[in-house]
Design an enzyme around this catalytic site. Structure first.
Site, mmCIF file in Angstrom:
data_model
loop_
_atom_site.group_PDB
_atom_site.id
_atom_site.type_symbol
_atom_site.label_atom_id
_atom_site.label_comp_id
_atom_site.label_asym_id
_atom_site.label_seq_id
_atom_site.Cartn_x
_atom_site.Cartn_y
_atom_site.Cartn_z
ATOM 1 N N SER A 172 20.291 -20.313 47.991
ATOM 2 C CA SER A 172 21.501 -20.393 47.135
ATOM 3 C C SER A 172 20.815 -20.198 45.493
ATOM 4 O O SER A 172 21.677 -19.366 44.821
ATOM 5 C CB SER A 172 22.370 -21.564 47.254
ATOM 6 O OG SER A 172 21.709 -22.780 46.856
ATOM 7 N N TYR B 164 19.151 -24.274 49.922
ATOM 8 C CA TYR B 164 19.501 -24.710 48.835
ATOM 9 C C TYR B 164 18.625 -23.629 47.960
ATOM 10 O O TYR B 164 19.126 -22.867 47.091
ATOM 11 C CB TYR B 164 18.582 -26.163 48.434
ATOM 12 C CG TYR B 164 18.666 -26.319 47.021
ATOM 13 C CD1 TYR B 164 19.967 -26.856 46.360
ATOM 14 C CD2 TYR B 164 17.417 -26.482 46.439
ATOM 15 C CE1 TYR B 164 19.824 -27.290 45.097
ATOM 16 C CE2 TYR B 164 17.573 -26.728 44.909
ATOM 17 C CZ TYR B 164 18.523 -27.092 44.386
ATOM 18 O OH TYR B 164 18.755 -27.680 43.202
ATOM 19 N N ALA B 165 17.306 -23.271 48.402
ATOM 20 C CA ALA B 165 16.428 -22.387 47.678
ATOM 21 C C ALA B 165 16.933 -20.828 47.735
ATOM 22 O O ALA B 165 16.874 -20.119 46.939
ATOM 23 C CB ALA B 165 15.094 -22.204 48.222
ATOM 24 N N VAL C 290 34.480 -26.268 43.579
ATOM 25 C CA VAL C 290 34.193 -24.782 43.083
ATOM 26 C C VAL C 290 33.925 -23.868 44.318
ATOM 27 O O VAL C 290 34.227 -22.593 44.045
ATOM 28 C CB VAL C 290 33.072 -24.777 42.143
ATOM 29 C CG1 VAL C 290 33.128 -25.506 40.910
ATOM 30 C CG2 VAL C 290 31.762 -25.046 42.910
#
Length: 247
Positions: free
Chosen positions: A156, A153-154, A62
């Protein structure tokens, strides 16, 4: 069982395992026809065997614009319409911040945030010329609480909150709803890449309901948000974490 999504066409990214697989199963049980994508073909095929009707299976990264555009075109050629998009694809390679490279950061933001943007960007025009549609973005409790070894991660997942709210405003005139679902600790492979079973059990004891979540519980919430009873809900974030986060 009622099948409130009968005849709907649903796209689910990251459907090869875990929460993505559970979402695909829940949508299928409600009557939707599925187009599922992932980067892992064997896992996608395993998901396909769990669905009520054969899905359209496509290998898609993606984060790659051309792959997303080709996938959406293929779905339209195959089904002729798109009603639901679930942006579930995500990665969480753990890295301490002081050791995190620019490449580490870019890869996570590209998959988790840009991937959702690209999928929505190519799907929304088709929804806008039809009767509308539903977009669900899978964020995380980490967007609100942070997480160790997961600054990328957090970040995003927090970005997905802004994407959700802005898209909800911009797409509302086309009768497209956009919402986010934020799972807490859930019984999938992802936490086991960084936590031992003992650590997971210890964290479960801190959750008010006394256990970690199940993927099918997240799938059920997503399916409900895609159904007729949620048609007046947009721009919202739904927490599903057993009471661990109550913000």
């Amino acid at each position: 069982m009622s099948r409130e999504l009968e005849g709907q066409i649903a796209l689910v990214t990251g459907a090869g395992q875990g929460i993505g697989r559970a979402i695909a199963v829940a949508l299928s049980q409600q009557g939707a026809q599925l187009a599922i994508s992932d980067v892992n073909a064997p896992q996608l095929e395993e998901t396909a065997r769990l669905l009520d009707s054969p899905p359209l299976i496509t290998i898609v990264d993606v984060s790659q614009r051309a792959e997303v555009a080709d996938w959406v075109d293929t779905v339209m050629q195959h089904f002729g319409r798109i009603d639901i998009l679930v942006n579930n694809a995500g990665i969480f390679p753990r890295h301490p911040f002081m050791e995190m490279s620019e490449d580490d950061w870019d890869r996570v933001l590209d998959v988790n945030l840009k991937g959702a943007f690209l999928c929505a960007r190519y799907v929304a025009p088709y929804m806008s010329t039809a009767a509308g549609g539903c977009i669900i973005n899978l964020t995380s409790s980490a967007a609100f609480e942070g997480t160790l070894r997961g600054v990328h991660y957090a970040s995003s997942k927090a970005g997905l909150l802004g994407l959700t709210r802005a898209l909800a405003l911009e797409l509302a005139p086309y009768h497209i709803t956009v919402n986010a679902v934020a799972p807490g600790l859930t019984d999938t492979a992802q936490p086991r890449y960084g936590l031992t079973e003992e650590q997971i059990a210890s964290r479960a004891q801190t959750i008010p309901l006394g256990r970690i979540g199940r993927p099918d519980e997240v799938g059920g919430l997503v399916a409900w948000l895609c159904g007729p009873h949620a048609s007046y809900i947009t721009g919202q974030t739904f927490h599903i974490n057993g009471g661990a986060y109550r913000g």
